[in-house]
Design a protein around this motif. Structure first.
Motif, mmCIF file in Angstrom:
data_model
loop_
_atom_site.group_PDB
_atom_site.id
_atom_site.type_symbol
_atom_site.label_atom_id
_atom_site.label_comp_id
_atom_site.label_asym_id
_atom_site.label_seq_id
_atom_site.Cartn_x
_atom_site.Cartn_y
_atom_site.Cartn_z
ATOM 1 N N SER A 380 0.828 -1.212 0.000
ATOM 2 C CA SER A 380 0.000 0.000 0.000
ATOM 3 C C SER A 380 0.861 1.260 0.000
ATOM 4 O O SER A 380 0.507 2.270 -0.624
ATOM 5 C CB SER A 380 -0.963 -0.001 1.199
ATOM 6 N N HIS A 381 2.021 1.227 0.695
ATOM 7 C CA HIS A 381 2.939 2.375 0.642
ATOM 8 C C HIS A 381 3.472 2.567 -0.777
ATOM 9 O O HIS A 381 3.572 3.704 -1.263
ATOM 10 C CB HIS A 381 4.108 2.142 1.601
ATOM 11 N N LEU A 382 3.819 1.479 -1.455
ATOM 12 C CA LEU A 382 4.308 1.598 -2.832
ATOM 13 C C LEU A 382 3.236 2.167 -3.749
ATOM 14 O O LEU A 382 3.526 2.979 -4.642
ATOM 15 C CB LEU A 382 4.769 0.235 -3.343
ATOM 16 N N ASP A 383 1.989 1.753 -3.546
ATOM 17 C CA ASP A 383 0.898 2.275 -4.371
ATOM 18 C C ASP A 383 0.725 3.776 -4.174
ATOM 19 O O ASP A 383 0.240 4.477 -5.070
ATOM 20 C CB ASP A 383 -0.417 1.559 -4.040
ATOM 21 N N GLN A 384 1.119 4.274 -2.997
ATOM 22 C CA GLN A 384 1.039 5.718 -2.737
ATOM 23 C C GLN A 384 2.368 6.428 -3.012
ATOM 24 O O GLN A 384 2.535 7.593 -2.640
ATOM 25 C CB GLN A 384 0.617 5.953 -1.286
ATOM 26 N N LYS A 385 3.294 5.673 -3.663
ATOM 27 C CA LYS A 385 4.601 6.215 -4.032
ATOM 28 C C LYS A 385 5.371 6.697 -2.796
ATOM 29 O O LYS A 385 5.945 7.790 -2.775
ATOM 30 C CB LYS A 385 4.461 7.330 -5.070
ATOM 31 N N GLU A 386 5.385 5.839 -1.767
ATOM 32 C CA GLU A 386 6.109 6.109 -0.530
ATOM 33 C C GLU A 386 7.122 4.980 -0.297
ATOM 34 O O GLU A 386 6.905 4.065 0.499
ATOM 35 C CB GLU A 386 5.139 6.196 0.650
ATOM 36 N N GLU A 388 10.141 4.774 1.103
ATOM 37 C CA GLU A 388 10.896 4.611 2.350
ATOM 38 C C GLU A 388 10.104 3.810 3.396
ATOM 39 O O GLU A 388 10.623 2.811 3.912
ATOM 40 C CB GLU A 388 11.293 5.981 2.901
ATOM 41 N N PRO A 389 8.853 4.187 3.723
ATOM 42 C CA PRO A 389 8.105 3.337 4.669
ATOM 43 C C PRO A 389 7.772 1.967 4.091
ATOM 44 O O PRO A 389 7.650 0.989 4.836
ATOM 45 C CB PRO A 389 6.836 4.152 4.952
ATOM 46 N N ALA A 390 7.653 1.898 2.765
ATOM 47 C CA ALA A 390 7.418 0.591 2.137
ATOM 48 C C ALA A 390 8.605 -0.332 2.386
ATOM 49 O O ALA A 390 8.437 -1.515 2.718
ATOM 50 C CB ALA A 390 7.180 0.754 0.636
ATOM 51 N N ALA A 391 9.804 0.190 2.240
ATOM 52 C CA ALA A 391 11.008 -0.616 2.464
ATOM 53 C C ALA A 391 11.114 -1.042 3.922
ATOM 54 O O ALA A 391 11.514 -2.175 4.228
ATOM 55 C CB ALA A 391 12.252 0.168 2.048
ATOM 56 N N ALA A 392 10.737 -0.141 4.819
ATOM 57 C CA ALA A 392 10.796 -0.477 6.248
ATOM 58 C C ALA A 392 9.840 -1.622 6.576
ATOM 59 O O ALA A 392 10.205 -2.568 7.285
ATOM 60 C CB ALA A 392 10.453 0.754 7.085
ATOM 61 N N ALA A 393 8.609 -1.547 6.051
ATOM 62 C CA ALA A 393 7.627 -2.608 6.307
ATOM 63 C C ALA A 393 8.064 -3.917 5.663
ATOM 64 O O ALA A 393 7.937 -4.996 6.268
ATOM 65 C CB ALA A 393 6.251 -2.188 5.781
ATOM 66 N N ALA A 394 8.584 -3.845 4.439
ATOM 67 C CA ALA A 394 9.026 -5.048 3.741
ATOM 68 C C ALA A 394 10.199 -5.707 4.457
ATOM 69 O O ALA A 394 10.284 -6.938 4.550
ATOM 70 C CB ALA A 394 9.403 -4.713 2.300
ATOM 71 N N THR A 395 11.113 -4.898 4.967
ATOM 72 C CA THR A 395 12.266 -5.437 5.699
ATOM 73 C C THR A 395 11.816 -6.149 6.968
ATOM 74 O O THR A 395 12.279 -7.255 7.281
ATOM 75 C CB THR A 395 13.248 -4.306 6.052
ATOM 76 N N GLN A 396 10.882 -5.534 7.700
ATOM 77 C CA GLN A 396 10.343 -6.180 8.908
ATOM 78 C C GLN A 396 9.694 -7.515 8.562
ATOM 79 O O GLN A 396 9.874 -8.515 9.254
ATOM 80 C CB GLN A 396 9.302 -5.268 9.561
ATOM 81 N N SER A 397 8.923 -7.521 7.483
ATOM 82 C CA SER A 397 8.226 -8.735 7.074
ATOM 83 C C SER A 397 9.208 -9.844 6.716
ATOM 84 O O SER A 397 9.048 -10.999 7.141
ATOM 85 C CB SER A 397 7.314 -8.441 5.877
ATOM 86 N N LEU A 398 10.240 -9.492 5.958
ATOM 87 C CA LEU A 398 11.201 -10.490 5.512
ATOM 88 C C LEU A 398 12.001 -11.061 6.688
ATOM 89 O O LEU A 398 12.207 -12.281 6.780
ATOM 90 C CB LEU A 398 12.142 -9.875 4.475
ATOM 91 N N LEU A 399 12.434 -10.195 7.588
ATOM 92 C CA LEU A 399 13.181 -10.670 8.752
ATOM 93 C C LEU A 399 12.314 -11.577 9.625
ATOM 94 O O LEU A 399 12.777 -12.615 10.120
ATOM 95 C CB LEU A 399 13.689 -9.480 9.572
ATOM 96 N N LEU A 400 11.064 -11.187 9.810
ATOM 97 C CA LEU A 400 10.149 -11.996 10.609
ATOM 98 C C LEU A 400 9.906 -13.349 9.952
ATOM 99 O O LEU A 400 9.915 -14.397 10.614
ATOM 100 C CB LEU A 400 8.828 -11.244 10.786
ATOM 101 N N ALA A 401 9.691 -13.337 8.634
ATOM 102 C CA ALA A 401 9.431 -14.580 7.903
ATOM 103 C C ALA A 401 10.593 -15.558 8.031
ATOM 104 O O ALA A 401 10.395 -16.763 8.214
ATOM 105 C CB ALA A 401 9.160 -14.266 6.433
ATOM 106 N N ARG A 402 11.802 -15.039 7.959
ATOM 107 C CA ARG A 402 12.973 -15.912 8.078
ATOM 108 C C ARG A 402 13.147 -16.437 9.497
ATOM 109 O O ARG A 402 13.578 -17.573 9.693
ATOM 110 C CB ARG A 402 14.219 -15.156 7.614
ATOM 111 N N ARG A 403 12.790 -15.629 10.466
ATOM 112 C CA ARG A 403 12.955 -16.063 11.863
ATOM 113 C C ARG A 403 11.974 -17.172 12.229
ATOM 114 O O ARG A 403 12.334 -18.131 12.914
ATOM 115 C CB ARG A 403 12.760 -14.869 12.808
#
Length: 438
Positions: A380-386, A388-403
């Motif tokens: 949703s952040h990417l759809d709003q052309k944002e 930086e917060p999109a990357a932050a949310a994606a990074t959290q998701s990826l780290l959590l998924a791997r853990r």
């Protein structure tokens, strides 16, 4: 009509529309292609269907005659290696619950993934469930009775495994399979009262659902379908329509995940005909809204909004008396799924607000769901052309998924990575891309 329950070879042959003579001709042709001659005839096939084990060479010919690869054969496990249906779906019936469980447990072997299940077969199964009568529980059997203490042990074991923290549940598949195998064996060979039978069927359905989600999260879609189907058979045997509707909705969710929204819609329409619990109906309506919106047809916008409105009302009506399998449905799910549906309809601003609100409402115990929600928030952040917060949310998701061992969450982020490429210079994006490649 032939009795298809007496032997797996008869069931497999008839499921393919083959007569006894057809099978004999196929076996002889398989031998002839090798420059050999088979002595198979109708009398010999009758013997095989009555318990005589064919030799390994004949089993190879049987597999080939039925259109299956030879590497599914385990000659010392005749007739258990035989698939029980032509399309991978065991039909609903008075005694279909054990064959469906066995088909799921056998599908765990990778060589059985050649049995693909079509959307048409799943839709037909859902229609049979929606229109057919509830299946009566099996009567007592002439064998050693099953004690309530033993059933309670199985139930407690399954519940203990389900209650483990998310990061530990990734290590339990073999234990869950073993528990389900034991339940299957007791359903097949045990003697039990209707009350104990009800508990066994309910436990089989619950275990099948749990295992299916684990397989689905790891991308093993054929396996997941077979377990959900097995769960449906056992919920049907127990007369538990709400649980049956939930298992159908899981099959629909998987179909939508794979882009087959037509099948997903058909399945959900059938599931809604018998679901009664408000929490169950809320979940079904949310999934219907999601799959209708994902089709990209703007003419479906009203249907999407109706489904979301119905889901909201059902959640409001849901009290504490909820089935275990959907007890988790909450305002967080309503917000995020509503946001995802609106995102597909093009209402990006409202969608982003709902997804963010829902992610914040989610309990900390639902780590896997949080990973999925974070991926949705990144979208949703990417759809709003944002970016930086999109990357932050994606990074959290990826780290959590791997853990926690949730590859499905990681897959969601992998699919988003191309959309981050134009923003490689933005803070957090290059770090995300590096993390994803590691």
């Amino acid at each position: 009509m032939e009795d298809t329950t007496r032997h797996p070879l008869a069931a497999a042959r008839i499921a393919l529309g083959m007569t006894m003579d057809d099978l004999v001709r196929g076996i002889r042709a398989a031998a002839a292609r090798r420059g050999l001659r088979s002595g198979a005839d109708v009398a010999r096939v009758h013997k095989w269907q009555r318990g005589v084990r064919p030799n390994e060479e004949s089993q190879i010919y049987i597999a080939e005659a039925l259109g299956w690869p030879a590497d599914i054969i385990r000659a010392d496990d005749w007739p258990n290696w035989l698939p029980l249906s032509a399309d991978g779906v065991v039909p609903l019936g008075p005694h279909s619950f054990v064959p469906a469980l066995r088909e799921a447990l056998r599908t765990v072997m990778e060589r059985r993934t050649f049995l693909t299940i079509s959307g048409a077969a799943l839709s037909a199964l859902a229609a049979d469930w929606a229109t057919g009568p509830a299946t009566a529980l099996a009567p007592d059997r002439d064998s050693r009775p099953i004690s309530e203490d033993f059933v309670e042990l199985l139930e407690n074991t399954a519940q203990s495994l389900a209650d483990l923290p998310t990061e530990e549940r990734q290590h339990t598949p073999a234990l869950l399979d073993a528990c389900l195998s034991t339940v299957t064996d007791r359903l097949a060979h045990g003697r039990y009262t209707p009350a104990v039978g009800l508990r066994l069927h309910t436990l089989a359905a619950s275990l099948s659902q749990t295992i299916a989600w684990h397989r689905f999260d790891h991308g093993r879609h054929t396996h997941a379908r077979q377990y959900w189907i097995a769960g449906l058979h056992n919920a049907h045997a127990a007369g538990n329509h709400d649980m049956g509707s939930g298992l159908l909705s899981d099959l629909a969710y998987q179909a939508a995940w794979q882009g087959d929204h037509t099948t997903a819609t058909h399945i959900l329409d059938h599931a809604l005909t018998r679901a009664r619990n408000p929490a169950a109906r809320c979940l079904l309506q949310l999934r219907l809204a999601r799959t209708l919106a994902a089709q990209g047809d703007k003419s479906e916008a009203r249907a999407v909004l109706r489904a979301l409105s119905a889901a909201e009302q059902h959640l409001s009506d849901a009290g504490d008396d909820r089935p275990t399998w959907c007890a988790w449905v909450s305002e967080a799910d309503l917000s995020v799924d509503s946001g995802q549906a609106l995102l597909d309809l093009g209402d990006t601003s409202r969608a982003h607000q709902l997804i963010t609100e829902g992610e914040h409402l989610l309990p900390t115990t639902r780590a896997k769901t949080r990973g999925v929600f974070l991926a949705y928030r990144a979208t949703s952040h990417l759809d709003q052309k944002e970016p930086e917060p999109a990357a932050a949310a994606a990074t959290q998701s990826l780290l959590l998924a791997r853990r926690i061992g949730a590859p499905r969450c990681a897959h969601l982020i992998d699919d988003l990575l191309p959309r981050f490429q134009p923003y490689a210079h933005v803070q957090g994006v290059s770090e995300l891309l590096h993390l994803a490649s590691a």
